[in-house]
Design a protein around this motif. Structure first.
Motif, mmCIF file in Angstrom:
data_model
loop_
_atom_site.group_PDB
_atom_site.id
_atom_site.type_symbol
_atom_site.label_atom_id
_atom_site.label_comp_id
_atom_site.label_asym_id
_atom_site.label_seq_id
_atom_site.Cartn_x
_atom_site.Cartn_y
_atom_site.Cartn_z
ATOM 1 N N UNK A 105 0.826 -1.206 0.000
ATOM 2 C CA UNK A 105 0.000 0.000 0.000
ATOM 3 C C UNK A 105 0.861 1.258 0.000
ATOM 4 N N UNK A 106 1.955 1.233 0.760
ATOM 5 C CA UNK A 106 2.845 2.400 0.790
ATOM 6 C C UNK A 106 3.493 2.626 -0.570
ATOM 7 N N UNK A 107 3.913 1.552 -1.224
ATOM 8 C CA UNK A 107 4.529 1.691 -2.541
ATOM 9 C C UNK A 107 3.518 2.153 -3.586
ATOM 10 N N UNK A 114 -5.117 -6.603 -2.401
ATOM 11 C CA UNK A 114 -4.375 -5.353 -2.352
ATOM 12 C C UNK A 114 -3.683 -5.111 -3.696
ATOM 13 N N UNK A 115 -3.033 -3.955 -3.888
ATOM 14 C CA UNK A 115 -2.660 -3.507 -5.233
ATOM 15 C C UNK A 115 -1.749 -4.405 -6.051
ATOM 16 N N UNK A 116 -1.084 -5.385 -5.463
ATOM 17 C CA UNK A 116 -0.236 -6.239 -6.283
ATOM 18 C C UNK A 116 -1.025 -6.937 -7.391
ATOM 19 N N UNK A 117 -2.302 -7.168 -7.135
ATOM 20 C CA UNK A 117 -3.115 -7.818 -8.162
ATOM 21 C C UNK A 117 -3.253 -6.944 -9.418
ATOM 22 N N UNK A 118 -3.038 -5.633 -9.269
ATOM 23 C CA UNK A 118 -3.153 -4.742 -10.427
ATOM 24 C C UNK A 118 -2.103 -5.036 -11.492
ATOM 25 N N UNK A 119 -1.017 -5.704 -11.088
ATOM 26 C CA UNK A 119 0.015 -6.044 -12.066
ATOM 27 C C UNK A 119 -0.501 -7.009 -13.118
ATOM 28 N N UNK A 120 -1.608 -7.670 -12.831
ATOM 29 C CA UNK A 120 -2.180 -8.632 -13.780
ATOM 30 C C UNK A 120 -3.166 -7.973 -14.742
ATOM 31 N N UNK A 121 -3.455 -6.683 -14.542
ATOM 32 C CA UNK A 121 -4.458 -6.010 -15.362
ATOM 33 C C UNK A 121 -3.805 -5.280 -16.534
ATOM 34 N N UNK A 122 -4.441 -5.354 -17.656
ATOM 35 C CA UNK A 122 -3.908 -4.745 -18.880
ATOM 36 C C UNK A 122 -3.700 -3.246 -18.741
ATOM 37 N N UNK A 123 -4.656 -2.557 -18.106
ATOM 38 C CA UNK A 123 -4.589 -1.097 -18.044
ATOM 39 C C UNK A 123 -3.433 -0.598 -17.177
ATOM 40 N N UNK A 124 -2.881 -1.467 -16.338
ATOM 41 C CA UNK A 124 -1.735 -1.061 -15.526
ATOM 42 C C UNK A 124 -0.513 -0.785 -16.391
ATOM 43 N N UNK A 125 -0.380 -1.515 -17.480
ATOM 44 C CA UNK A 125 0.828 -1.457 -18.290
ATOM 45 C C UNK A 125 0.694 -0.567 -19.514
ATOM 46 N N UNK A 126 -0.537 -0.186 -19.870
ATOM 47 C CA UNK A 126 -0.739 0.607 -21.078
ATOM 48 C C UNK A 126 -1.514 1.873 -20.734
#
Length: 458
Positions: free
Chosen positions: A100-102, A348-360
């Motif tokens: 969460x801090x990161x 928590x936010x680590x799961x966002x690394x699996x989402x397409x919109x995180x990278x584009x």
């Protein structure tokens, strides 16, 4: 969100140019040392001078948040076991408080995490000089963290200066707590107001009845402070449970866990609900404390079992549920910590690394980048929250939400969705309404994503 990242970028930019950390985002003529006490940010100045970008702050924060894995892992490997040490180090890196801090901008509290980890691990090893030396930087991170330094010093004195656990030891610890409170009080009441343009500490109002302006008597404080503490009790209980869950509650086996109490109490007495839960960066300090406490708890239990095995006649085996739980914690505690941390990554936010919109980046994000490129360096620009960090790295930046902007900026850059649109017919009308008597010319417009840049012409 980029509000805090913009603030700290502008402050570090000032330090990098050997200037005071004047941050127009917080208000014109605002020295950020009059907001919170964090002179340790000066350490980022040389890096920012070479790499003048908000990314520099984010990289530095990532390094600072990762560093505690080194002492935590090595201490656990040496005192608990090799594979247990690896499991605990990985569990710390995956823990939700760190993630969460990161995830949420940049904050000075990231500077506190390595000193706390190194200090407490040195304490666990019995290296008391290092314990104190590693704790000292906390005096320069934030006013509330200064509270921990005298407490840690008192812990060392109580452990080394007296052969037994006595009333004297308790008195030494109490003196440490009192001295820590005085240190924080000195920073809040004397030092920070000295830098503040209004001569005040601006966060007293969040303390409710603790605000000196309310002139609360001792009797009223004894009544209202407990009431503030129990407000939103469900959220606060969840936060405590979630703080202990990543370490499988093993931290409760060590007195070091008590070092997490001041940070939690300060949040729970606060009248702002945003401090009570598991969002933002507020849990990273308790998180590193409970991981160190969990290692200490495992060490204490392991030493206890070894003494019992060496002298079975002196320690008849107790038949209690606490003993059974303790045996399970010694054998499987590190694996349980890793399993819990891995499971919580789904919430928590680590799961966002699996989402397409995180990278584009979205088309709107690309429009914002083009708008930022239309603004030159070393000008004054008033802007919305998402443009703050990039512009703060090179310009005197003001937040469009501030009502105290006295001197009209050279540029106004905004996206309508975040600008507090007042219903004006056009973007030009919006800018003129904000700065009557001055003329602005449109120099960039993306009508598809409602992003605009205006330059002052008169």
């Amino acid at each position: 969100m980029s509000w805090d990242l913009g603030i700290f970028t502008e402050a570090v930019r000032g330090y990098a140019h050997f200037q005071a950390p004047m941050v127009g985002i917080r208000g014109q003529e605002m020295n950020l040392l009059g907001d919170h006490w964090h002179p340790i940010l000066m350490l980022l100045a040389p890096f920012f001078r070479v790499f003048p970008s908000p990314v520099t702050l984010l990289v530095a924060q990532s390094v600072l948040l990762a560093l505690p894995a080194v002492p935590l892992t090595r201490t656990a490997m040496d005192l608990v076991g090799r594979y247990q040490g690896y499991a605990i180090g990985i569990a710390y890196g995956l823990s939700w408080g760190v993630v969460q801090a990161a995830n949420f901008d940049f904050h000075e509290v990231s500077f506190a995490v390595p000193p706390i980890a190194f200090s407490l691990c040195a304490y666990i090893r019995g290296e008391y000089r290092k314990t104190i030396l590693w704790a000292l930087p906390l005096l320069f991170v934030k006013e509330d963290l200064a509270l921990l330094v005298p407490i840690i010093i008192a812990m060392v004195i109580a452990r080394t200066g007296f052969p037994r656990r006595t009333v004297v030891q308790a008195g030494v610890l109490a003196c440490g707590v009192a001295l820590g409170a005085l240190t924080t009080s000195f920073l809040v009441k004397i030092v920070i107001p000295r830098f503040n343009p209004n001569g005040v500490y601006e966060y007293w109002n969040e303390g409710g009845c603790l605000d000196p302006k309310l002139h609360s008597g001792v009797g009223k404080l004894l009544t209202c402070v407990p009431q503030q503490f129990v407000n939103g009790l469900g959220d606060k209980e969840s936060t405590v449970l979630m703080t202990l869950l990543p370490v499988a509650f093993i931290a409760l086996r060590s007195p070091l866990a008590l070092l997490a109490v001041p940070a939690l109490v300060a949040r729970f007495v606060n009248v702002m609900p945003s401090y009570w839960g598991t969002n933002f960066h507020y849990s990273v300090v308790p998180m590193v404390v409970v991981f160190a406490a969990a290692i200490h708890g495992l060490v204490l239990m392991k030493e206890s079992r070894e003494r019992e095995a060496a002298h079975p006649s002196r320690f008849p085996e107790p038949k209690s549920w606490l003993r059974t739980i303790g045996d399970a914690q010694v054998k499987h505690g590190a694996v349980a910590m890793l399993a819990v941390a891995a499971a919580l990554t789904q919430s928590f936010p680590l799961q966002d690394l699996l989402h397409h919109q995180t990278w584009y980046p979205s088309p709107r994000a690309k429009a914002i980048k083009r708008a930022e490129a239309a603004i030159p360096s070393n000008v004054t620009v008033e802007t919305t929250v998402e443009m703050l960090p990039a512009l703060a790295a090179r310009d005197e930046t003001l937040w469009i939400g501030n009502a105290n902007i006295v001197v009209p900026p050279d540029y106004v850059a905004f996206d309508i969705d975040r600008a507090g649109w007042g219903g004006q017919a056009t973007a030009q009308d919006f800018v003129v309404a904000r700065h009557p008597g001055y003329s602005y010319q449109e120099v960039f417009a993306d009508t598809a994503d409602n992003v605009f840049v205006f330059k002052r012409t008169g």
